[in-house]
Write an enzyme that holds these catalytic residues in place. Structure first.
Site, PDB file in Angstrom:
ATOM      1  CG  ASP A  35       7.104  45.578   9.219  1.00  0.00           C
ATOM      2  OD1 ASP A  35       7.915  46.494   9.044  1.00  0.00           O
ATOM      3  OD2 ASP A  35       7.305  44.396   8.845  1.00  0.00           O
ATOM      4  CG  HIS A  93      20.499  48.389   9.275  1.00  0.00           C
ATOM      5  ND1 HIS A  93      21.169  47.194   9.172  1.00  0.00           N
ATOM      6  CD2 HIS A  93      21.234  49.145  10.126  1.00  0.00           C
ATOM      7  CE1 HIS A  93      22.242  47.211   9.934  1.00  0.00           C
ATOM      8  NE2 HIS A  93      22.315  48.392  10.520  1.00  0.00           N
ATOM      9  CD  GLN A  94      15.719  53.389   2.409  1.00  0.00           C
ATOM     10  OE1 GLN A  94      16.761  54.018   2.254  1.00  0.00           O
ATOM     11  NE2 GLN A  94      14.548  53.851   2.016  1.00  0.00           N
ATOM     12  CG  HIS A 100       9.885  52.369   5.388  1.00  0.00           C
ATOM     13  ND1 HIS A 100      10.601  52.331   4.213  1.00  0.00           N
ATOM     14  CD2 HIS A 100      10.510  51.534   6.239  1.00  0.00           C
ATOM     15  CE1 HIS A 100      11.618  51.503   4.347  1.00  0.00           C
ATOM     16  NE2 HIS A 100      11.600  51.002   5.574  1.00  0.00           N
ATOM     17  CG  HIS A 102      10.347  50.757  10.933  1.00  0.00           C
ATOM     18  ND1 HIS A 102      10.083  49.457  10.582  1.00  0.00           N
ATOM     19  CD2 HIS A 102      11.277  51.198  10.046  1.00  0.00           C
ATOM     20  CE1 HIS A 102      10.829  49.106   9.534  1.00  0.00           C
ATOM     21  NE2 HIS A 102      11.567  50.155   9.189  1.00  0.00           N
TER      22      HIS A 102
HETATM   23  P1  5GP Z   1      13.532  48.823   6.275  1.00  0.00           P
HETATM   24  O1  5GP Z   1      14.592  47.839   6.682  1.00  0.00           O
HETATM   25  O2  5GP Z   1      13.584  49.138   4.803  1.00  0.00           O
HETATM   26  O3  5GP Z   1      13.552  50.049   7.141  1.00  0.00           O
HETATM   27  O4  5GP Z   1      12.166  48.115   6.602  1.00  0.00           O
HETATM   28  C1  5GP Z   1      11.298  47.601   5.631  1.00  0.00           C
HETATM   29  C2  5GP Z   1      10.120  47.001   6.370  1.00  0.00           C
HETATM   30  O5  5GP Z   1       9.091  46.774   5.442  1.00  0.00           O
HETATM   31  C3  5GP Z   1      10.446  45.661   7.050  1.00  0.00           C
HETATM   32  O6  5GP Z   1      10.163  45.756   8.425  1.00  0.00           O
HETATM   33  C4  5GP Z   1       9.542  44.675   6.323  1.00  0.00           C
HETATM   34  O7  5GP Z   1       9.012  43.693   7.186  1.00  0.00           O
HETATM   35  C5  5GP Z   1       8.455  45.571   5.763  1.00  0.00           C
HETATM   36  N1  5GP Z   1       7.884  45.090   4.511  1.00  0.00           N
HETATM   37  C6  5GP Z   1       8.560  44.708   3.399  1.00  0.00           C
HETATM   38  N2  5GP Z   1       7.703  44.360   2.420  1.00  0.00           N
HETATM   39  C7  5GP Z   1       6.459  44.518   2.929  1.00  0.00           C
HETATM   40  C8  5GP Z   1       5.154  44.312   2.378  1.00  0.00           C
HETATM   41  O8  5GP Z   1       4.956  43.911   1.234  1.00  0.00           O
HETATM   42  N3  5GP Z   1       4.092  44.588   3.203  1.00  0.00           N
HETATM   43  C9  5GP Z   1       4.277  45.054   4.475  1.00  0.00           C
HETATM   44  N4  5GP Z   1       3.173  45.295   5.189  1.00  0.00           N
HETATM   45  N5  5GP Z   1       5.487  45.258   5.012  1.00  0.00           N
HETATM   46  C10 5GP Z   1       6.567  44.987   4.253  1.00  0.00           C
END
Ligand code: 5GP
Ligand code: ZN
Length: 138
Positions: A35, A93-94, A100, A102
């Site tokens: 991340d 929170h997506q 994905h 985590h």
């Molecule tokens: P969500 O809130 O959608 O579950 O989490 C999205 C995650 O993707 C966040 O933790 C954010 O830091 C990560 N993220 C967003 N854009 C990128 C990217 O371009 N590269 C990487 N490696 N992580 C990303």
């Protein structure tokens, strides 16, 4: 096995190598990388090589590939405490609309995932009604 990627999704672009990422592991069906804004050291993302926003849209063969990979990565990170998190929908929170998972180490009280847990106190009858409603639709 079926892969499905789109042109305009950042995670699809990461899978295709069009956007750089710090890759951790890859299978035919899944891709794991660091991340870019970690909640703690080791925070890793695992994505199916199948573009969809919600986990219920992902083919089972992809889902079956992800959890064993998450287990291996959790073992490789070596954190005693960690969370596996998967958000569906912006209210939940997506932020990135490509499924994905985590893997987030929880090394101490302040780093890693913070969780609000607004527990309700329904009657056992209300809980059973919820169970029955779900069971009927399975
Ligand atoms: P969500 O809130 O959608 O579950 O989490 C999205 C995650 O993707 C966040 O933790 C954010 O830091 C990560 N993220 C967003 N854009 C990128 C990217 O371009 N590269 C990487 N490696 N992580 C990303
Ligand atoms: Zn995508």
């Amino acid at each position: 096995m079926a892969q499905k990627l789109t042109d305009d999704c950042i995670f699809c672009k990461i899978i295709r190598g069009e956007i750089p990422s710090c890759k951790v592991a890859e299978t035919e069906l899944s891709y794991a990388f660091m991340d870019i804004q970690p909640l703690s050291e080791g925070h890793t993302l695992i994505i199916p090589k199948y573009h969809s926003k919600f986990v219920h849209e992902v083919p089972e063969e992809h889902l079956a590939d992800i959890l064993p990979l998450a287990k291996k990565i959790a073992l490789a990170i070596g954190a005693e405490n960690y969370n596996i998190l998967q958000n569906n929908g912006s209210l939940a929170h997506q932020v990135v609309p490509h499924v994905h998972f985590h893997v987030i180490p929880k090394p101490n009280a302040t780093e890693g995932l913070g969780v609000g847990w607004p527990a309700k106190t329904p009657s056992i009858d209300e809980v059973k009604k919820s169970a029955d409603a779900i069971t009927q639709k399975l």
